[in-house]
Structures are given as structure tokens and as C-alpha cells.
Design a protein around this motif. Structure first.
Motif, PDB file in Angstrom:
ATOM      1  N   ARG A   1      -5.846   7.905  -8.611  1.00  0.00           N
ATOM      2  CA  ARG A   1      -5.699   9.217  -7.987  1.00  0.00           C
ATOM      3  C   ARG A   1      -5.423   9.095  -6.487  1.00  0.00           C
ATOM      4  NH1 ARG A   1     -10.313   9.875 -11.446  1.00  0.00           N
ATOM      5  NH2 ARG A   1     -10.125  11.635 -12.905  1.00  0.00           N
ATOM      6  N   TYR A   2      -4.720  10.085  -5.954  1.00  0.00           N
ATOM      7  CA  TYR A   2      -4.622  10.294  -4.512  1.00  0.00           C
ATOM      8  C   TYR A   2      -5.013  11.745  -4.242  1.00  0.00           C
ATOM      9  CZ  TYR A   2      -0.225  12.644  -5.639  1.00  0.00           C
ATOM     10  OH  TYR A   2       0.709  13.504  -6.172  1.00  0.00           O
ATOM     11  N   TRP A   3      -5.459  12.010  -3.026  1.00  0.00           N
ATOM     12  CA  TRP A   3      -5.903  13.374  -2.671  1.00  0.00           C
ATOM     13  C   TRP A   3      -5.919  13.475  -1.156  1.00  0.00           C
ATOM     14  CZ3 TRP A   3     -11.128  15.855  -4.733  1.00  0.00           C
ATOM     15  CH2 TRP A   3     -11.070  17.247  -4.547  1.00  0.00           C
ATOM     16  N   ASP A   4      -5.297  14.523  -0.627  1.00  0.00           N
ATOM     17  CA  ASP A   4      -5.256  14.686   0.828  1.00  0.00           C
ATOM     18  C   ASP A   4      -6.612  15.080   1.405  1.00  0.00           C
ATOM     19  OD1 ASP A   4      -5.422  17.341   0.047  1.00  0.00           O
ATOM     20  OD2 ASP A   4      -3.452  17.918   0.837  1.00  0.00           O
ATOM     21  N   ALA A   5      -7.615  15.294   0.539  1.00  0.00           N
ATOM     22  CA  ALA A   5      -8.976  15.543   1.023  1.00  0.00           C
ATOM     23  C   ALA A   5      -9.563  14.301   1.686  1.00  0.00           C
ATOM     24  CB  ALA A   5      -9.872  15.992  -0.132  1.00  0.00           C
ATOM     25  N   GLY A   6      -8.962  13.124   1.412  1.00  0.00           N
ATOM     26  CA  GLY A   6      -9.428  11.888   2.023  1.00  0.00           C
ATOM     27  C   GLY A   6     -10.784  11.460   1.484  1.00  0.00           C
TER      28      GLY A   6
ATOM     29  N   PHE B   1       0.853  -1.193   0.000  1.00  0.00           N
ATOM     30  CA  PHE B   1       0.000   0.000   0.000  1.00  0.00           C
ATOM     31  C   PHE B   1       0.883   1.235   0.000  1.00  0.00           C
ATOM     32  CE2 PHE B   1      -2.550  -3.363   1.787  1.00  0.00           C
ATOM     33  CZ  PHE B   1      -3.796  -3.179   1.198  1.00  0.00           C
ATOM     34  N   MET B   2       0.598   2.157  -0.931  1.00  0.00           N
ATOM     35  CA  MET B   2       1.374   3.387  -1.050  1.00  0.00           C
ATOM     36  C   MET B   2       0.745   4.495  -0.219  1.00  0.00           C
ATOM     37  SD  MET B   2       2.178   3.506  -5.144  1.00  0.00           S
ATOM     38  CE  MET B   2       0.474   3.247  -5.625  1.00  0.00           C
ATOM     39  N   LYS B   3       1.563   5.117   0.617  1.00  0.00           N
ATOM     40  CA  LYS B   3       1.102   6.270   1.392  1.00  0.00           C
ATOM     41  C   LYS B   3       1.889   7.492   0.954  1.00  0.00           C
ATOM     42  CE  LYS B   3      -0.838   6.202   5.223  1.00  0.00           C
ATOM     43  NZ  LYS B   3      -1.261   6.227   6.653  1.00  0.00           N
ATOM     44  N   LEU B   4       1.177   8.628   0.869  1.00  0.00           N
ATOM     45  CA  LEU B   4       1.787   9.843   0.328  1.00  0.00           C
ATOM     46  C   LEU B   4       1.598  11.042   1.251  1.00  0.00           C
ATOM     47  CD1 LEU B   4       0.242   8.299  -2.446  1.00  0.00           C
ATOM     48  CD2 LEU B   4       2.055   9.736  -3.377  1.00  0.00           C
ATOM     49  N   PRO B   5       2.030  10.958   2.510  1.00  0.00           N
ATOM     50  CA  PRO B   5       1.931  12.138   3.373  1.00  0.00           C
ATOM     51  C   PRO B   5       2.829  13.251   2.830  1.00  0.00           C
ATOM     52  CG  PRO B   5       3.295  10.450   4.394  1.00  0.00           C
ATOM     53  CD  PRO B   5       2.680   9.818   3.188  1.00  0.00           C
ATOM     54  N   GLY B   6       2.334  14.463   2.876  1.00  0.00           N
ATOM     55  CA  GLY B   6       3.118  15.580   2.360  1.00  0.00           C
ATOM     56  C   GLY B   6       2.847  15.887   0.894  1.00  0.00           C
ATOM     57  N   TRP B   7       2.107  15.018   0.220  1.00  0.00           N
ATOM     58  CA  TRP B   7       1.669  15.292  -1.144  1.00  0.00           C
ATOM     59  C   TRP B   7       0.231  15.813  -1.091  1.00  0.00           C
ATOM     60  CZ3 TRP B   7       5.059  14.237  -5.311  1.00  0.00           C
ATOM     61  CH2 TRP B   7       6.220  13.528  -4.968  1.00  0.00           C
ATOM     62  N   SER B   8      -0.208  16.466  -2.153  1.00  0.00           N
ATOM     63  CA  SER B   8      -1.518  17.111  -2.131  1.00  0.00           C
ATOM     64  C   SER B   8      -2.550  16.355  -2.963  1.00  0.00           C
ATOM     65  CB  SER B   8      -1.394  18.552  -2.634  1.00  0.00           C
ATOM     66  OG  SER B   8      -2.656  19.146  -2.765  1.00  0.00           O
ATOM     67  N   LYS B   9      -2.393  16.385  -4.268  1.00  0.00           N
ATOM     68  CA  LYS B   9      -3.379  15.762  -5.161  1.00  0.00           C
ATOM     69  C   LYS B   9      -2.716  15.421  -6.478  1.00  0.00           C
ATOM     70  CE  LYS B   9      -8.065  16.382  -7.037  1.00  0.00           C
ATOM     71  NZ  LYS B   9      -7.782  15.663  -8.290  1.00  0.00           N
ATOM     72  N   GLY B  10      -2.986  14.210  -6.959  1.00  0.00           N
ATOM     73  CA  GLY B  10      -2.387  13.839  -8.233  1.00  0.00           C
ATOM     74  C   GLY B  10      -2.673  12.402  -8.605  1.00  0.00           C
ATOM     75  N   VAL B  11      -1.773  11.845  -9.421  1.00  0.00           N
ATOM     76  CA  VAL B  11      -1.940  10.513  -9.986  1.00  0.00           C
ATOM     77  C   VAL B  11      -0.621   9.772  -9.891  1.00  0.00           C
ATOM     78  CG1 VAL B  11      -2.788   9.224 -11.991  1.00  0.00           C
ATOM     79  CG2 VAL B  11      -3.508  11.590 -11.664  1.00  0.00           C
ATOM     80  N   VAL B  12      -0.687   8.447  -9.627  1.00  0.00           N
ATOM     81  CA  VAL B  12       0.513   7.614  -9.497  1.00  0.00           C
ATOM     82  C   VAL B  12       0.596   6.643 -10.667  1.00  0.00           C
ATOM     83  CG1 VAL B  12       1.761   5.975  -8.056  1.00  0.00           C
ATOM     84  CG2 VAL B  12       0.353   7.727  -6.986  1.00  0.00           C
ATOM     85  N   PHE B  13       1.804   6.524 -11.235  1.00  0.00           N
ATOM     86  CA  PHE B  13       2.076   5.559 -12.292  1.00  0.00           C
ATOM     87  C   PHE B  13       3.227   4.653 -11.863  1.00  0.00           C
ATOM     88  CE2 PHE B  13       0.512   9.493 -14.024  1.00  0.00           C
ATOM     89  CZ  PHE B  13      -0.477   9.109 -14.917  1.00  0.00           C
ATOM     90  N   ILE B  14       3.007   3.351 -11.947  1.00  0.00           N
ATOM     91  CA  ILE B  14       4.052   2.366 -11.635  1.00  0.00           C
ATOM     92  C   ILE B  14       4.348   1.583 -12.908  1.00  0.00           C
ATOM     93  CG2 ILE B  14       4.710   0.374 -10.235  1.00  0.00           C
ATOM     94  CD1 ILE B  14       4.375   2.856  -8.548  1.00  0.00           C
TER      95      ILE B  14
END
Length: 622
Positions: free
Chosen positions: A572-577, A552-565
Motif C-alpha cells: 500500500r501507499y497513502w499520502d497520510a504518511g 524506491f517508488m515515489k508517488l507524489p500526486g497520488w492519494s491512496k492505493g496499491v502497487v503491482f509490479i
């Protein structure tokens, strides 16, 4: 001589042991399923007064929904085996038109969209199948699983007998249905029922539509029993002659059951969607249905002699941009996780719901269920450091300039950048013509965000010509309700500066497809500066020692965006939860080095953390 005799005896024993093992393996390979049950294939699923029969014998549907498009192909069989071990006998599967036909041309049935291989696995595991081919499936998908290119017709009326929609459905069914016809029960396959559309009663804008879909299926060779599926609001208008009406519910509603028995007397009751949880929206809370509440409803349905299908048995993940959105009471896009609080978690782990259901069904069936498959190992990898940076503005020369894109089918997902020249400041108004969200810049300096509740921004004064940029994101099309015809994305009307419409936009497609990500390899990436510009792309590496495991990827300190592996859009990830960690399946990783790219809108921590457990955010009971 004695020594030679002993060695000879040992050699003889080893040969016998080897031959025995070889014979056993050959026997296991060719003998087929462990248990073969003779069944009359000429008599499919039938509706008799108060019960179903299959092959002429009484049959109770104990089903669960599983979406092949929401999990890696490598995990299809694992999830089916866990379904079988829970005591279920039927798999319900939706077919997403939007993913199989992202443009009008050739349909896609390869890799993770190989529905024929999925159905073969159902046979191997020993599960019957209820097929839901749509064309509309809902399923919390972008536009309910309908392809967005349909909306390029400005007169389009989705889910009606509008000629443009009918022509597209016929083209789709001409390719899809011949692939599934051989898997029908009476032809020796697992498909015992096929659903006509989905929840049409709550839409019900064309009285001829369901009849058209029913006939379209039958004309192409569908001969098993047909179903319709509706919740409380749609029961009255959701039926079509020749198809069995079925229910959707979460809590036992006796009035719905009584109404169904009134309009459809002398028929068994099937709950096609017994909701095990609920999807989550960005900015909200994670929804949870207490295990005891779900089991109580299942117990009551069984006591009443009803058949059930658990939606979802296993939810999976909204990889890429496949998530839908809610329209009421206000627009809210759904999160990347489709855990759904289902009996089997997003990562395929057992939950208290699973164990309680397994015990209940074991007691109900009086059978010993198959052994539960093992749970897959989760790994907390070392953090991935993102050491390279590419400004959005530096990436523009490597993108598609000016639409249309996607072979003339329009941009389905992702971001679109609109740029024009302004010569003064003032008040910029979107008037709800931004769908769905836009970051606004003047000469690449951020000035604010347009979204559903913010439709006006102040533009700083200036005397010289300046570039106004709007980076518009399609956060997900509404998947249910009356607003589906109005789900065109981007700038859909006038943007006003001091009451004057802006014109002459240059448009860049940032659709974030694998081809788009590949195109960035030619771009001028640089070492991450102390103060990188945003929006931007960040690149790094994840090292996997040995066989890749889920994480599981966690991104504390990031805001909003997209992850590519490795070029694959994880979501998508978003700190809005509420979701705080993204599921990364082992099959998406390589042993050794893995490429990691993030597109981030506003804030970066320069590293990604990996953990063994999910984090779906703060929870609220349904």
C-alpha cells in the motif's frame, strides 16, 4: 625452431595455469565450510546456573531476528552474511502460519516460503537458529500470523484450547514440524532452541494452552531447549513448566530482570526481543531509536553476562497486505515498510547502528569478524508513465461476485464492494460496523468515507431507484491484544439508512491476488482520459536497461492505493504518511519491460518516480 620453442613454453605455462585454477575451484567446491569446529552434538543448548552451554562448552547467544517472508528469497543469504559480519552467532526466525496456510487445504512451502532452504542457508553461513513456529507469532503481522479463515467459526477463541483452534493447530503442526525436526542441533542442524508461542503472558486467557503447545511440539519430535518470551506485562503469567522464560525490552529495566531472577533462579538471562526500533502506523511519524541508546543497552546486557537477540536485526517489507495493526489507544494500520529502524535497513544497507554494534561485539568477542559484504546498487529509473485506465465499475464483471471466495475460506485481504438499491436519501450510519474503511458512492458518485472516527454520512435525496456502493478495505487486522477474536473484516453488522437496516447486498471480492490482477487483462482498458473516474486501475511500463537493481517508488500526486509490479503486490501507499516511498527489490523486476499497475482510490498523477534512497517520512525519537 626458436620461435616454436617459445610458443611451446607459453602453451605449457597456460596449461599449468589452467590446471591450477581448475584444481583450486574443485577444492573450494568440495572442501565444505572454511572452518570446521568440532562440537559435541549429543549435548544441545543447556541451561546451567548463570550461563548457557552448547555442545558442553560455554555459549553466549548473540542473535538477531530476520524474517524470510519479508524479503526476496534472492536476498536471504546476503542478509545472513551481513548478520554474521556484525558479530552475531544466532538467527531468530518466526514462521507465519497465515502465509503458509492461507486456506485450510494444502500448506505452502515453495519459493519465498521455503523454510527448509532458509535453514540450509543458515548452516552454510554458519549461524545457529532459534525457531519461533507459533502458532501465534505476533511480529506485527495481520492477526499476528494466524490465518483469517479461523474466524469463520463464529465461536472461535484464538490462542486457547477451544476445540476448533486446537484442531487447526494440530493440522498445521502436522505439516510444519516434520520439516524442521531434521534441522535440530542434536540431528546435525542449526536449531538450538524453539520458542513456545509468543508473549502469551499478556494474553493469558487459558491456563492449559501453553502446556498444549509445548506438548504438541515435543510429540512431533522437537527435542531442543524450549523458551517462552514475554515483556513486562506478561512475565508473571507467561511461563510453562519445562521451558525457559525469557525477556523482551527496549530500555534496561532492572525490576524486570530482578523479577525474572526471582521466579527463575539459577538460570541465565536471555533477552529474546531487544527492540532495535519500532513499526510505524499510517498517519503517524517514523519511529527512530538513537543508535547510541541501543548500543548502551546492548553493552549493559553483555556486561551483566546476559544473552541477547536483536528484534529486528533486519526488518524488511510488509509486501502485499501482510501488515498488522494496533488497537490501542485507537485502531492504526501499519505501513508497508518494516524498516523498524533496524541495524540493517529495509534495503539491506548498513546503518550507524550496524557499525557501532559491530565495533562493540568485535571488542567483546576479541575476534576479527568476517568481511562486510558489499551494498547493492540502487537505481533511479526513468519515471513510469501510466497510460491506460480501467474504472473500478468496468472491472466488476471480471471479479468474484458474492462471497465466499478462496475455496470457501473467506476473503483474507484487500477490498470488498457491497452494493444495494435505495429509493431515498437521508442519514447513513455505519455504527462501527465497517471494518476498516469504506468509500461510499451513490450511482458511482462519491459521497464520503466511513472510518473509525466517522460513522455517519448524508445521502442526497432522490426519487428514483439508485445504487448505493460501499468499497470496504481491510487495512490490516490487529496483531496483538484482547481484540484479536473480533477481527472479522468487511461489513460486520447493520448499516442503517434513516434507522432502517439495509439489505440485499450484492458483494464483489476485490482481493487483489495475482489471479485477480490476471483477470483484469480481459477487461476493457482505455487510454487515460483527462478526468479519469475513481476508484480505478492505472497501467504502464517500467523499462530496465541491463541487470535490475533495487529502487524506491515515489508517488507524489497520488492519494491512496496499491502497487503491482509484474503482477506482484508490492504493498500500500497513502499520502497520510509517514512513508513516502515504497521499496522495490531488483529481483522483482525483469531486464527490459516491466508491467506496472496501480489501484488508486481518489487522485492520480499518471506517473511513478524512482529514486535511489528511501523516504520513511518525518521522524520522532522513541
Amino acid at each position: 625452431m626458436a620461435v616454436f620453442s617459445v610458443r611451446n613454453n607459453h602453451r605449457r605455462r597456460y596449461v599449468i595455469l589452467f590446471l591450477s585454477l581448475a584444481c583450486f575451484l574443485i577444492y573450494r567446491h568440495f572442501r565444505g565450510p572454511t572452518v570446521k569446529i568440532k562440537i559435541n552434538r549429543s549435548m544441545g543448548l543447556r541451561v546451567n546456573s548463570s550461563q548457557f552451554t552448547l555442545g558442553g562448552k560455554p555459549f553466549r547467544i548473540l542473535g538477531g531476528s530476520l524474517h524470510y517472508f519479508r524479503l526476496p528469497r534472492a536476498y536471504w543469504k546476503d542478509r545472513m552474511l551481513k548478520m554474521k559480519a556484525c558479530g552475531l552467532n544466532t538467527l531468530t526466525v518466526d514462521v507465519p502460519w497465515s502465509l503458509h496456510q492461507p486456506e485450510k487445504g494444502e500448506l505452502r512451502f515453495q519459493g519465498g516460503l521455503d523454510i527448509e532452504s532458509f535453514l540450509h542457508l543458515a548452516v552454510e553461513v554458519g549461524l545457529w537458529v532459534i525457531l519461533r513456529p507459533g502458532p501465534y507469532i505476533g511480529s506485527d503481522l495481520d492477526l499476528g500470523g494466524l490465518p483469517s479463515w479461523l474466524l469463520r467459526d463464529r465461536e472461535m477463541m484464538l490462542r486457547t484450547t477451544y476445540p476448533g483452534f486446537i484442531a487447526a493447530v494440530n493440522m498445521y503442526f502436522n505439516k510444519l514440524i516434520p520439516k524442521v525436526v531434521p534441522f535440530q542441533f542434536k540431528k546435525g542442524g542449526p536449531i538450538i532452541a524453539v520458542q513456545v508461542e509468543n508473549k502469551y503472558g499478556s494474553h493469558a486467557r487459558d491456563g492449559n494452552y501453553l502446556s498444549f503447545i509445548k506438548e504438541a511440539l515435543q510429540e512431533r519430535g522437537i527435542s531442543e531447549v524450549l523458551l517462552t518470551s514475554d515483556d513486562h506485562d506478561g512475565l508473571k503469567y507467561g511461563g510453562v513448566q519445562g521451558a525457559l522464560r525469557t525477556l523482551n525490552l527496549q530500555k534496561m529495566n532492572h525490576e524486570d530482570i530482578k523479577y525474572l531472577e526471582t521466579v527463575q533462579p539459577n538460570s541465565p538471562v536471555l533477552v529474546t526481543e531487544l527492540w532495535t526500533g519500532r513499526s510505524d502506523g499510517w498517519g503517524g511519524l517514523h519511529h527512530s531509536l538513537p543508535a547510541e541508546d541501543l548500543v548502551a543497552v546492548v553493552r549493559e546486557t553483555l556486561r551483566r553476562g546476559m544473552s541477547i537477540n536483536l528484534y529486528m536485526f533486519h526488518g524488511g517489507t510488509n509486501f502485499g497486505f501482510m501488515n498488522g495493526a494496533l488497537a490501542n489507544p485507537s485502531y492504526k494500520a501499519l505501513v508497508t515498510s518494516y524498516d523498524y529502524d533496524a541495524p540493517l535497513s529495509e534495503a539491506g544497507d548498513y546503518t550507524p547502528k550496524y557499525h557501532l554494534l559491530r565495533d562493540l561485539l568485535s571488542n567483546f568477542n576479541g575476534e576479527i569478524h568476517p568481511e562486510m559484504p558489499g551494498v547493492r546498487w540502487k537505481e533511479d529509473y526513468e519515471a513510469a508513465i501510466l497510460f491506460q485506465h480501467l474504472s473500478l465499475w468496468d472491472a466488476l464483471p471480471y471479479t468474484h461476485e458474492n462471497l465466499p471466495v478462496n475455496n470457501g475460506n473467506g476473503q483474507a485481504y484487500g477490498y470488498t464492494l457491497y452494493e444495494t438499491t435505495i429509493i431515498k436519501g437521508g442519514f447513513l450510519k455505519s455504527g462501527h460496523n465497517i471494518q476498516d474503511r469504506a468509500l461510499v458512492f451513490v450511482n458511482q458518485s462519491f459521497i464520503g468515507i466511513f472510518h473509525q472516527r466517522n460513522v455517519e454520512l448524508a445521502v442526497p435525496d432522490g426519487k428514483e431507484k439508485r445504487t448505493l456502493s460501499l468499497l470496504v478495505e481491510n487495512c490490516g487486522r490487529v496483531h496483538y491484544g484482547k481484540d484479536m477474536d473480533n477481527q472479522r473484516k468487511g461489513i460486520v453488522g447493520n448499516i442503517l439508512l434513516n434507522h432502517t437496516p439495509l439489505r440485499d447486498f450484492t458483494i464483489y471480492s476485490l482481493d487483489m491476488t495475482p489471479d485477480f490482477i490476471d483477470s483484469l487483462y480481459r477487461a476493457p482498458w482505455k487510454t487515460v482520459p483527462n478526468k479519469p473516474s475513481f476508484p480505478g486501475f492505472f497501467q504502464g511500463r517500467l523499462f530496465v536497461n541491463g541487470y535490475p537493481s533495487d529502487t524506491f517508488m515515489k508517488l507524489p500526486g497520488w492519494s491512496k492505493g496499491v502497487v503491482f509490479i509484474n503482477g506482484q503486490n508490492i504493498g500500500r501507499y497513502w499520502d497520510a504518511g509517514p512513508q513516502q516511498a515504497l521499496f522495490l527489490p531488483g529481483p522483482f523486476l525483469n531486464s527490459g519491460m516491466n508491467q506496472v499497475i496501480l489501484f488508486e482510490e481518489a487522485e492520480a498523477d499518471f506517473k511513478i518516480q524512482f529514486e535511489e534512497s528511501p523516504d520513511l517520512g518525518m521522524t520522532v525519537d522513541i
